[in-house]
Design a protein around this motif. Structure first.
Motif, short mmCIF file in Angstrom:
data_model
loop_
_atom_site.label_atom_id
_atom_site.label_comp_id
_atom_site.label_asym_id
_atom_site.label_seq_id
_atom_site.Cartn_x
_atom_site.Cartn_y
_atom_site.Cartn_z
N MET A 27 57.10 -61.42 76.67
CA MET A 27 56.26 -62.35 75.91
C MET A 27 57.02 -63.63 75.59
O MET A 27 56.43 -64.73 75.62
CB MET A 27 55.79 -61.67 74.61
N GLU A 41 52.43 -73.24 72.64
CA GLU A 41 52.55 -71.83 72.98
C GLU A 41 51.16 -71.24 73.06
O GLU A 41 50.26 -71.62 72.32
CB GLU A 41 53.33 -71.10 71.89
N MET A 43 49.20 -67.40 73.31
CA MET A 43 49.24 -65.95 73.37
C MET A 43 47.87 -65.49 73.85
O MET A 43 46.86 -66.08 73.47
CB MET A 43 49.52 -65.39 71.97
N ALA A 45 44.34 -63.96 74.02
CA ALA A 45 43.44 -63.71 72.88
C ALA A 45 43.38 -62.23 72.53
O ALA A 45 43.38 -61.85 71.36
CB ALA A 45 42.05 -64.24 73.21
N TRP A 46 43.37 -61.37 73.56
CA TRP A 46 43.25 -59.93 73.31
C TRP A 46 44.43 -59.40 72.52
O TRP A 46 44.31 -58.48 71.72
CB TRP A 46 43.09 -59.16 74.62
N LEU A 47 45.61 -60.05 72.74
CA LEU A 47 46.81 -59.57 72.05
C LEU A 47 46.73 -59.91 70.56
O LEU A 47 47.16 -59.12 69.71
CB LEU A 47 48.04 -60.21 72.69
N GLY A 48 46.16 -61.08 70.24
CA GLY A 48 46.01 -61.46 68.84
C GLY A 48 45.05 -60.55 68.08
O GLY A 48 45.15 -60.40 66.86
N VAL A 49 44.11 -59.94 68.80
CA VAL A 49 43.17 -59.00 68.17
C VAL A 49 43.79 -57.61 68.10
O VAL A 49 43.61 -56.88 67.13
CB VAL A 49 41.84 -58.96 68.98
N LEU A 50 44.56 -57.27 69.14
CA LEU A 50 45.12 -55.91 69.21
C LEU A 50 46.11 -55.64 68.07
O LEU A 50 46.20 -54.50 67.59
CB LEU A 50 45.82 -55.73 70.57
N GLY A 51 46.84 -56.66 67.62
CA GLY A 51 47.82 -56.46 66.54
C GLY A 51 47.19 -55.90 65.27
O GLY A 51 47.54 -54.79 64.83
N PRO A 52 46.20 -56.63 64.69
CA PRO A 52 45.53 -56.09 63.50
C PRO A 52 44.85 -54.75 63.77
O PRO A 52 44.80 -53.89 62.88
CB PRO A 52 44.49 -57.17 63.17
N MET A 53 44.35 -54.56 64.99
CA MET A 53 43.69 -53.28 65.32
C MET A 53 44.71 -52.13 65.30
O MET A 53 44.37 -51.01 64.91
CB MET A 53 43.01 -53.35 66.70
N MET A 54 45.92 -52.41 65.74
CA MET A 54 46.95 -51.35 65.71
C MET A 54 47.27 -50.96 64.27
O MET A 54 47.46 -49.78 63.96
CB MET A 54 48.24 -51.82 66.42
N ILE A 55 47.30 -51.95 63.37
CA ILE A 55 47.55 -51.64 61.95
C ILE A 55 46.39 -50.80 61.41
O ILE A 55 46.59 -49.81 60.71
CB ILE A 55 47.72 -52.92 61.11
N ALA A 56 45.16 -51.21 61.75
CA ALA A 56 43.98 -50.47 61.29
C ALA A 56 44.01 -49.04 61.83
O ALA A 56 43.66 -48.09 61.12
CB ALA A 56 42.71 -51.19 61.73
N ASN B 94 53.05 -59.05 70.01
CA ASN B 94 52.27 -59.59 68.89
C ASN B 94 53.14 -60.37 67.93
O ASN B 94 52.68 -61.32 67.30
CB ASN B 94 51.60 -58.44 68.14
N PHE B 117 56.29 -52.85 62.08
CA PHE B 117 55.43 -53.80 62.80
C PHE B 117 54.30 -54.29 61.89
O PHE B 117 54.03 -55.49 61.79
CB PHE B 117 54.84 -53.14 64.05
N LEU B 121 53.98 -58.15 60.90
CA LEU B 121 52.85 -58.96 61.37
C LEU B 121 52.15 -59.65 60.19
O LEU B 121 51.63 -60.75 60.32
CB LEU B 121 51.84 -58.08 62.13
N VAL B 184 46.04 -54.60 55.97
CA VAL B 184 44.88 -54.86 56.83
C VAL B 184 43.75 -55.55 56.05
O VAL B 184 42.91 -56.23 56.65
CB VAL B 184 44.42 -53.55 57.51
N TRP B 193 35.05 -59.22 62.20
CA TRP B 193 36.34 -58.56 62.00
C TRP B 193 36.15 -57.26 61.23
O TRP B 193 36.76 -56.23 61.54
CB TRP B 193 37.30 -59.48 61.23
N ILE B 201 39.35 -47.93 62.33
CA ILE B 201 39.87 -47.00 61.31
C ILE B 201 39.18 -45.64 61.43
O ILE B 201 39.84 -44.59 61.44
CB ILE B 201 39.67 -47.60 59.89
N ALA B 221 42.62 -48.49 68.55
CA ALA B 221 42.84 -49.94 68.58
C ALA B 221 42.05 -50.58 69.72
O ALA B 221 41.46 -51.65 69.56
CB ALA B 221 44.33 -50.24 68.72
N PHE B 229 35.34 -57.95 70.78
CA PHE B 229 34.98 -58.86 71.88
C PHE B 229 33.53 -58.69 72.32
O PHE B 229 32.91 -59.63 72.80
CB PHE B 229 35.95 -58.67 73.06
#
Lengths: 112, 241
Positions: A27, A41, A43, A45-56, B94, B117, B121, B184, B193, B201, B221, B229
């Protein structure tokens, strides 16, 4: 522990480290190239969404109480509610977590 | 040597340490459990420490120890360890836009767990560039050391601790979902969102209840992302997508 087991442990450790490291190098190179080409720079777009989704997703996984009974679920629900309410008031990191854990503990103690 | 390459400033370290304190109440009980399981599986305290310090990935450590103790082929134990940890592959990309140039980052990636992470983030974009290496050092090092200390405690006195304070092991890990919720919550900025995050979740919760916690993280995820999307897809004239 045998030599073979030490080698297996080191292989698991090295592999895990590379899983964490190599995507960073990829990256960083991608960002550097896009900066040189376009001046900014970019990034994906899918990666910017995937980050918060991983936390969720990690939140969803961690919601399951250790003991799967009604008091565990009530405690989880009330603990989350207390956490959210304190976060809305304070917008801080530590205090909502402390209040959430205390609420979770109180429900467990009351119902068991 | 540039400013970015100099040793991180103390206040930034302290900020990272302070922000990662909530992680400890989640890490230590799980690490104590790991130390206990590892010694019961026949590993010495030193070996338990080596596994926690070097692999440093909770769920996969339990699987590694369990498979080795059960007599599984070592290559299979390593393969399963890596498979479980494969979800980490999306973490560093990320964070990359928020990481200023520094020779420290490659070394610090060892500390990039799920929890670190999530914390990074949320916090790195709020910090000045010059503070980020120091903040990450403080947060990641405290988390790593607490995991190692918890594992050692579990290896040496895990059984005694679990019988003395059984409730503690159940209550303290709630700090993790509480922390993730706080991290989150600021993302619920629009119905789009909110819906995508809720789908994610609930899916992760369902996967975990179905016994698929580790594979459930990337799958949930991906489902959340798909939802996000899909909602954005432009409508064509006539109401068709």
């Amino acid at each position: 522990m045998s030599i073979e087991l030490w080698i297996a442990l080191l292989a698991g450790a090295l592999g895990t480290y590379l899983i964490r490291l190599l995507p960073l190098l990829w990256m960083q190179r991608r960002l550097r190239h896009s900066r040189e080409r376009a001046g900014t720079e970019s990034m994906p777009a899918w990666l910017g969404v995937l980050g918060p989704m991983m936390i969720a997703a990690v939140l969803g996984v961690s919601l399951v109480p250790k003991t799967l009974d009604s008091s565990g679920w009530y405690a989880t629900g009330l603990g989350l509610l207390a956490t959210l309410l304190v976060w809305r008031r304070t917008r801080s990191l530590g205090l909502p977590v402390i209040v959430g854990v205390a609420s979770f503990a109180a429900v467990i103690l009351l119902l068991r | 040597m540039s400013d970015h390459d100099s040793a991180p400033a103390a206040p930034a370290w302290l900020g990272g340490v302070r922000d990662s304190l909530p992680l400890l109440s989640g890490y230590i009980p799980v690490a104590v459990s790991f130390g206990l399981v590892a010694t019961q599986a026949g590993f010495s305290s030193l070996e338990t420490l080596a596994i926690s310090g070097l692999i440093y990935a909770g769920a996969s450590q339990f699987v590694f120890v369990g498979m080795v103790a059960g007599g599984a082929p070592l290559w299979l134990a390593v393969a399963m360890t890596l498979l479980i940890n494969l979800r980490h592959v999306v973490y560093a990309p990320n964070l990359a836009p928020w990481l200023p140039p520094s020779r420290w980052w490659p070394w610090l990636m060892h500390g990039l767990t799920d929890q670190v992470f999530a914390l990074a983030l949320a916090r790195l974009p709020q910090l000045a560039e010059r503070q980020r290496v120091g903040w990450f050092c403080g947060a990641a090092l405290l988390a790593w050391l607490s995991w190692i200390a918890g594992s050692l405690l579990g290896a040496l006195a895990g059984e005694w601790l679990m019988t003395q304070w059984p409730l503690l092991g159940e209550v303290m890990p709630f700090a993790l979902p509480a922390l993730f919720l706080v991290l989150v919550a600021p993302r619920f900025t629009s119905p789009r969102w909110a819906l995508a995050l809720c789908v994610c979740i609930i899916a992760a919760l369902a996967f975990t209840l179905g016994g698929l916690a580790n594979v459930g993280i990337p799958l949930a995820a991906a489902l959340g992302g798909l939802c996000f999307f899909t909602l954005r897809a432009p409508r064509l004239p006539g109401g068709q997508r």
